[in-house]
Design a protein around this motif. Structure first.
Motif, short mmCIF file in Angstrom:
data_model
loop_
_atom_site.label_atom_id
_atom_site.label_comp_id
_atom_site.label_asym_id
_atom_site.label_seq_id
_atom_site.Cartn_x
_atom_site.Cartn_y
_atom_site.Cartn_z
N ASN A 10 0.81 -1.22 0.00
CA ASN A 10 0.00 0.00 0.00
C ASN A 10 0.85 1.27 0.00
OD1 ASN A 10 -2.37 -1.46 0.00
ND2 ASN A 10 -2.58 -1.44 2.24
N ASP A 11 1.96 1.25 0.75
CA ASP A 11 2.76 2.48 0.82
C ASP A 11 3.43 2.78 -0.52
OD1 ASP A 11 4.43 0.28 1.02
OD2 ASP A 11 5.70 1.11 2.61
N VAL A 12 3.80 1.74 -1.26
CA VAL A 12 4.40 1.93 -2.58
C VAL A 12 3.35 2.47 -3.55
CG1 VAL A 12 5.45 0.78 -4.56
CG2 VAL A 12 6.16 0.18 -2.24
N THR A 13 2.17 1.85 -3.53
CA THR A 13 1.08 2.28 -4.41
C THR A 13 0.75 3.75 -4.20
OG1 THR A 13 0.09 0.08 -4.51
CG2 THR A 13 -1.36 1.93 -4.95
N LEU A 14 0.59 4.14 -2.95
CA LEU A 14 0.20 5.52 -2.64
C LEU A 14 1.31 6.50 -3.00
CD1 LEU A 14 -2.01 7.29 -1.48
CD2 LEU A 14 -1.05 6.91 0.79
N GLU A 73 5.91 0.90 -14.81
CA GLU A 73 6.51 -0.42 -15.04
C GLU A 73 6.76 -1.11 -13.71
OE1 GLU A 73 10.52 -2.41 -17.08
OE2 GLU A 73 10.38 -0.25 -16.75
N LYS A 74 6.43 -2.41 -13.69
CA LYS A 74 6.71 -3.20 -12.50
C LYS A 74 7.53 -4.42 -12.90
CE LYS A 74 5.72 -6.44 -9.18
NZ LYS A 74 5.89 -7.90 -9.26
N THR A 75 8.66 -4.61 -12.22
CA THR A 75 9.48 -5.80 -12.41
C THR A 75 9.57 -6.51 -11.06
OG1 THR A 75 11.57 -4.71 -11.86
CG2 THR A 75 10.82 -4.57 -14.16
N LEU A 129 9.52 9.39 -1.09
CA LEU A 129 10.38 8.32 -1.58
C LEU A 129 11.41 7.90 -0.53
CD1 LEU A 129 10.82 9.62 -5.21
CD2 LEU A 129 9.88 7.39 -4.58
N ARG A 130 11.91 8.85 0.23
CA ARG A 130 12.89 8.52 1.27
C ARG A 130 12.31 7.51 2.26
NH1 ARG A 130 13.98 9.52 6.34
NH2 ARG A 130 12.13 10.84 6.61
N LEU A 131 11.03 7.66 2.58
CA LEU A 131 10.40 6.80 3.58
C LEU A 131 10.29 5.35 3.12
CD1 LEU A 131 7.58 9.21 4.81
CD2 LEU A 131 9.66 8.56 6.04
N ILE A 132 10.31 5.12 1.81
CA ILE A 132 10.19 3.74 1.31
C ILE A 132 11.41 3.32 0.49
CG2 ILE A 132 7.66 3.74 1.33
CD1 ILE A 132 7.68 4.26 -1.65
N GLY A 133 12.49 4.09 0.62
CA GLY A 133 13.74 3.71 -0.02
C GLY A 133 13.79 3.94 -1.51
N VAL A 164 11.19 2.61 -7.14
CA VAL A 164 10.96 2.15 -5.76
C VAL A 164 11.30 0.67 -5.69
CG1 VAL A 164 9.29 1.86 -3.91
CG2 VAL A 164 9.12 3.84 -5.44
N PRO A 165 12.30 0.28 -4.91
CA PRO A 165 12.68 -1.13 -4.82
C PRO A 165 11.61 -1.96 -4.12
CG PRO A 165 13.89 0.15 -3.20
CD PRO A 165 13.14 1.14 -4.04
N LEU A 166 11.46 -3.20 -4.57
CA LEU A 166 10.47 -4.10 -3.98
C LEU A 166 11.11 -5.21 -3.15
CD1 LEU A 166 8.00 -4.52 -6.97
CD2 LEU A 166 7.72 -3.08 -4.95
N ALA A 167 12.42 -5.29 -3.16
CA ALA A 167 13.11 -6.34 -2.42
C ALA A 167 12.78 -6.26 -0.93
CB ALA A 167 14.62 -6.22 -2.61
#
Length: 210
Positions: A113-117, A144-146, A181-185, A204-207
């Motif tokens: 959710n935090d990435v989406t928002l 784009e999503k990988t 962006l800082r809050l989610i890397g 935004v990294p997903l790892a």
């Protein structure tokens, strides 16, 4: 957490606008329509005035719905990032003199959710900047999503600016974008030159995320 508190308040106000105020306006429109039907044909001026009031009530209802969506789009919660962002691009293309080309890859996808928002808010702010400052008639949004990351690119063919100037670093919502962006890397890169358009790239990294 300031940003989280702001988003929760946006969500609350959007819900109030949609569930309460917008429903009242819809009821008012119905009542005005019913009232107009009861006025005798001989009172044409009064019938016309009531009909005009009904039209204005519908316009206000539409504006409330749009405001609610801008505060917190329900599609973001129910249908996800791609659908909400496409809807936002379509709405801007219809209401502004700006043609937006939207493309995506790797969707549908389930994202935190935090990435989406975060990505949606940055896209919103970037497109508002295009409208307010660029003078462009065309813009492009690429989502784009990988397996490794979610990437967003917003570009335009407008007047551009000097990204190193103090005014630009402090303005145009860039401080808010960077903080989100800082809050989610995540990271943001701004490519811009005067008279040569602007491109904003976000990653935004997903790892390590669920």
């Amino acid at each position: 957490e300031v940003i989280s508190a702001q988003e929760e308040e946006r969500r609350r106000v959007a819900r109030e606008l949609h569930d309460d105020l917008n429903q009242r306006m819809a009821l008012l429109s119905i009542e005005l329509e019913q009232l107009g039907q009861k006025i005798p044909q001989s009172q044409s001026d009064l019938r016309r005035r009531v009909r005009d009031l009904g039209t204005k009530a519908q316009e206000i209802s539409t504006a409330i719905h749009r405001m609610s969506y801008q505060l917190h789009p329900s599609k973001l919660d129910h249908l996800g990032l791609k659908a909400a962002l496409k809807s936002f691009c379509d709405e801007i293309s219809e209401s502004q003199e700006l043609n937006i080309e939207f493309s995506h890859q790797g969707f549908p996808a389930t994202l935190p959710n935090d990435v989406t928002l975060c990505v949606f808010r940055i896209a919103q702010e970037s497109l508002r900047n295009v409208i307010k400052h660029s003078g462009a008639r065309e813009a492009r949004v690429v989502l784009e999503k990988t397996d490794e990351a979610v990437r967003l690119s917003v570009s335009d063919t407008g007047c551009g600016f000097d990204p190193e100037s103090d005014n630009m670093k402090r303005g145009l919502g860039f401080i808010s974008m960077r903080e989100r962006l800082r809050l989610i890397g995540g990271e943001i890169t701004i490519h811009a030159q005067p008279l040569r358009g602007t491109q904003i790239d976000v990653s935004v990294p997903l790892a390590g995320r669920g």
